[in-house]
Design a protein around this motif. Structure first.
Motif, PDB file in Angstrom:
ATOM      1  N   THR A 192     -15.733 -14.622   0.441  1.00 14.46           N
ATOM      2  CA  THR A 192     -15.436 -13.282   0.952  1.00 14.46           C
ATOM      3  C   THR A 192     -14.514 -12.495   0.028  1.00 14.46           C
ATOM      4  OG1 THR A 192     -13.582 -14.139   2.229  1.00 14.46           O
ATOM      5  CG2 THR A 192     -15.721 -14.027   3.342  1.00 14.46           C
ATOM      6  N   HIS A 193     -14.702 -11.182   0.037  1.00 14.82           N
ATOM      7  CA  HIS A 193     -13.887 -10.279  -0.771  1.00 14.82           C
ATOM      8  C   HIS A 193     -12.538 -10.033  -0.103  1.00 14.82           C
ATOM      9  CE1 HIS A 193     -12.990  -6.992  -3.493  1.00 14.82           C
ATOM     10  NE2 HIS A 193     -12.778  -6.197  -2.460  1.00 14.82           N
ATOM     11  N   VAL A 194     -11.484  -9.932  -0.901  1.00 15.83           N
ATOM     12  CA  VAL A 194     -10.150  -9.646  -0.374  1.00 15.83           C
ATOM     13  C   VAL A 194     -10.099  -8.213   0.152  1.00 15.83           C
ATOM     14  CG1 VAL A 194      -7.680  -9.692  -0.864  1.00 15.83           C
ATOM     15  CG2 VAL A 194      -9.226 -11.170  -2.146  1.00 15.83           C
ATOM     16  N   GLN A 195      -9.488  -8.018   1.337  1.00 15.89           N
ATOM     17  CA  GLN A 195      -9.379  -6.697   1.946  1.00 15.89           C
ATOM     18  C   GLN A 195      -7.959  -6.464   2.459  1.00 15.89           C
ATOM     19  OE1 GLN A 195     -11.692  -4.278   2.191  1.00 15.89           O
ATOM     20  NE2 GLN A 195     -13.377  -5.439   1.306  1.00 15.89           N
ATOM     21  N   ALA A 224      -3.199  -6.760  -3.483  1.00 13.26           N
ATOM     22  CA  ALA A 224      -3.216  -8.200  -3.194  1.00 13.26           C
ATOM     23  C   ALA A 224      -4.209  -8.880  -4.129  1.00 13.26           C
ATOM     24  CB  ALA A 224      -3.599  -8.454  -1.739  1.00 13.26           C
ATOM     25  N   THR A 225      -3.813 -10.014  -4.698  1.00 15.52           N
ATOM     26  CA  THR A 225      -4.676 -10.793  -5.584  1.00 15.52           C
ATOM     27  C   THR A 225      -4.723 -12.228  -5.077  1.00 15.52           C
ATOM     28  OG1 THR A 225      -4.038  -9.414  -7.471  1.00 15.52           O
ATOM     29  CG2 THR A 225      -5.099 -11.523  -7.958  1.00 15.52           C
ATOM     30  N   ASP A 226      -5.921 -12.759  -4.863  1.00 14.06           N
ATOM     31  CA  ASP A 226      -6.020 -14.134  -4.370  1.00 14.06           C
ATOM     32  C   ASP A 226      -6.079 -15.116  -5.541  1.00 14.06           C
ATOM     33  OD1 ASP A 226      -8.599 -14.026  -5.350  1.00 14.06           O
ATOM     34  OD2 ASP A 226      -9.550 -14.550  -3.447  1.00 14.06           O
ATOM     35  N   LYS A 227      -6.223 -16.399  -5.260  1.00 15.00           N
ATOM     36  CA  LYS A 227      -6.169 -17.426  -6.308  1.00 15.00           C
ATOM     37  C   LYS A 227      -7.351 -17.357  -7.269  1.00 15.00           C
ATOM     38  CE  LYS A 227      -8.475 -21.265  -3.909  1.00 15.00           C
ATOM     39  NZ  LYS A 227      -8.304 -22.672  -3.474  1.00 15.00           N
ATOM     40  N   ASN A 228      -8.432 -16.661  -6.869  1.00 11.22           N
ATOM     41  CA  ASN A 228      -9.598 -16.510  -7.742  1.00 11.22           C
ATOM     42  C   ASN A 228      -9.597 -15.169  -8.469  1.00 11.22           C
ATOM     43  OD1 ASN A 228     -10.734 -19.040  -6.889  1.00 11.22           O
ATOM     44  ND2 ASN A 228     -11.399 -18.031  -4.986  1.00 11.22           N
ATOM     45  N   ASN A 229      -8.426 -14.486  -8.443  1.00 10.91           N
ATOM     46  CA  ASN A 229      -8.252 -13.166  -9.067  1.00 10.91           C
ATOM     47  C   ASN A 229      -9.062 -12.068  -8.381  1.00 10.91           C
ATOM     48  OD1 ASN A 229      -6.379 -13.915 -11.098  1.00 10.91           O
ATOM     49  ND2 ASN A 229      -8.054 -14.769 -12.336  1.00 10.91           N
ATOM     50  N   GLY A 230      -9.487 -12.316  -7.173  1.00  9.64           N
ATOM     51  CA  GLY A 230     -10.052 -11.236  -6.378  1.00  9.64           C
ATOM     52  C   GLY A 230      -8.939 -10.305  -5.948  1.00  9.64           C
ATOM     53  N   THR A 231      -9.165  -8.994  -5.996  1.00  8.69           N
ATOM     54  CA  THR A 231      -8.103  -8.031  -5.736  1.00  8.69           C
ATOM     55  C   THR A 231      -8.456  -7.090  -4.587  1.00  8.69           C
ATOM     56  OG1 THR A 231      -8.993  -6.485  -7.380  1.00  8.69           O
ATOM     57  CG2 THR A 231      -7.328  -8.063  -8.130  1.00  8.69           C
ATOM     58  N   ALA A 232      -7.417  -6.584  -3.937  1.00  9.84           N
ATOM     59  CA  ALA A 232      -7.555  -5.580  -2.886  1.00  9.84           C
ATOM     60  C   ALA A 232      -6.532  -4.484  -3.143  1.00  9.84           C
ATOM     61  CB  ALA A 232      -7.347  -6.191  -1.509  1.00  9.84           C
TER      62      ALA A 232
END
Length: 294
Positions: A146-149, A219-227
């Protein structure tokens, strides 16, 4: 002898009435706005909601994107708050200045229906803008999930200068832990912290001077997905604008009421006149009695 009895009674009546009005104001918790015999009352002013809606001119209907954030801009009535919704979820806010607005927003993976709404100072919404359909093809969604939101129940929030402002932010999607950054728009250092898991977290800041500030939350998750989420902070009062619509603030007006004192004037004059007539009557009777005794 009861000389001046009615005159004194009239004065006592006036003081009692004015004192009673003052006590009634205190019983209703009105602020102390008395001055020169006047009485201050505070109440809420109602006003009609905006009748002119904003428009979305960028992006164009049917556009496709592969990276975020994107720019949304359009025309709007000046000095109103603009909130952008994607699939009826709040994704960003800004103020309309000189008849136009522009801000950056995130999208959901796949189809997005973008709508802009303008809100007045009472958080009353104007008509919806035109709906713009765009598509976001998220490469990371296919690879990592899922994409970060980011979103919030508050598009606008405020506090007086030198008092702490707190802001609940909702984080969803992606994979924790998350790195959070907040640019408060006042030149102060960016707030940085980590969030172990998705959910609601609170950001806090104290503005040193009055103003309207653009707040950018990332916000950036551990997989570098950003919101990405753009918000509006107001450092001048405790104004809070619900991102979903609905009144979260009100306008107040102090009105000075002179009528209690004005209404007493004829009564006072009449009372003194009657008192004077009674005094003359008593004096005349006393003189007649003394003359008869002589």
């Amino acid at each position: 002898m009861k000389r001046g009895f009615l005159a004194a009674a009239g004065l006592s009546l006036m003081l009692a009435v004015l004192a009673g009005v003052g006590q009634a104001g205190a019983a209703n918790n009105f602020p102390d706005q008395t001055s020169g015999g006047s009485i201050g009352l505070q109440g809420e002013i109602s006003q009609a909601a905006p009748t002119q809606g904003a428009t979305i001119t960028v992006p164009s209907n049917g556009a496709t994107f592969s990276s975020l954030p994107i720019t949304v801009s359009g025309l709007c009535p000046s000095n109103l708050l603009i909130k952008i919704f994607s699939n009826n979820v709040f994704v960003g806010s800004t103020f309309c200045s000189n008849g136009s607005y522009s801000l950056k927003v995130d999208l959901f993976n796949g189809q997005n229906q973008l709508v802009a709404r303008d809100y007045d100072s009472l958080d009353q919404a104007g008509p919806d803008s035109n709906t713009v359909n765009v598509t976001f093809n998220d490469v990371q969604f296919a690879e990592f999930g899922t994409h970060v939101q980011l979103t919030s129940n508050f598009a606008e929030r405020g506090a007086p200068p030198n008092q702490e402002l707190d802001w609940p932010i909702i984080l969803s999607g992606g994979n924790g832990p998350y790195a959070i950054s907040v640019d408060w728009g006042d030149g102060s250092p960016t707030t940085l912290f980590s969030q172990a898991a998705s959910g609601t977290f609170t950001i806090r800041h104290t503005y040193k001077s009055s103003g309207i500030y653009t707040v950018i939350v990332k916000a950036t998750d551990k997989n570098n997905g950003t919101a990405f989420l753009q918000l509006i902070a107001v450092a001048s009062g405790a104004k809070q604008s619900n991102a979903k619509g609905g009144t979260a603030s009100s306008l107040t007006k102090v009105k000075i009421l002179w009528w209690p004192a004005l209404l007493m004037v004829p009564l006072i004059l009449a009372t003194f006149w009657v008192g004077r007539r009674y005094e003359l009557y008593v004096l005349r009777k006393q003189l007649e009695k003394e003359r008869d005794n002589a």
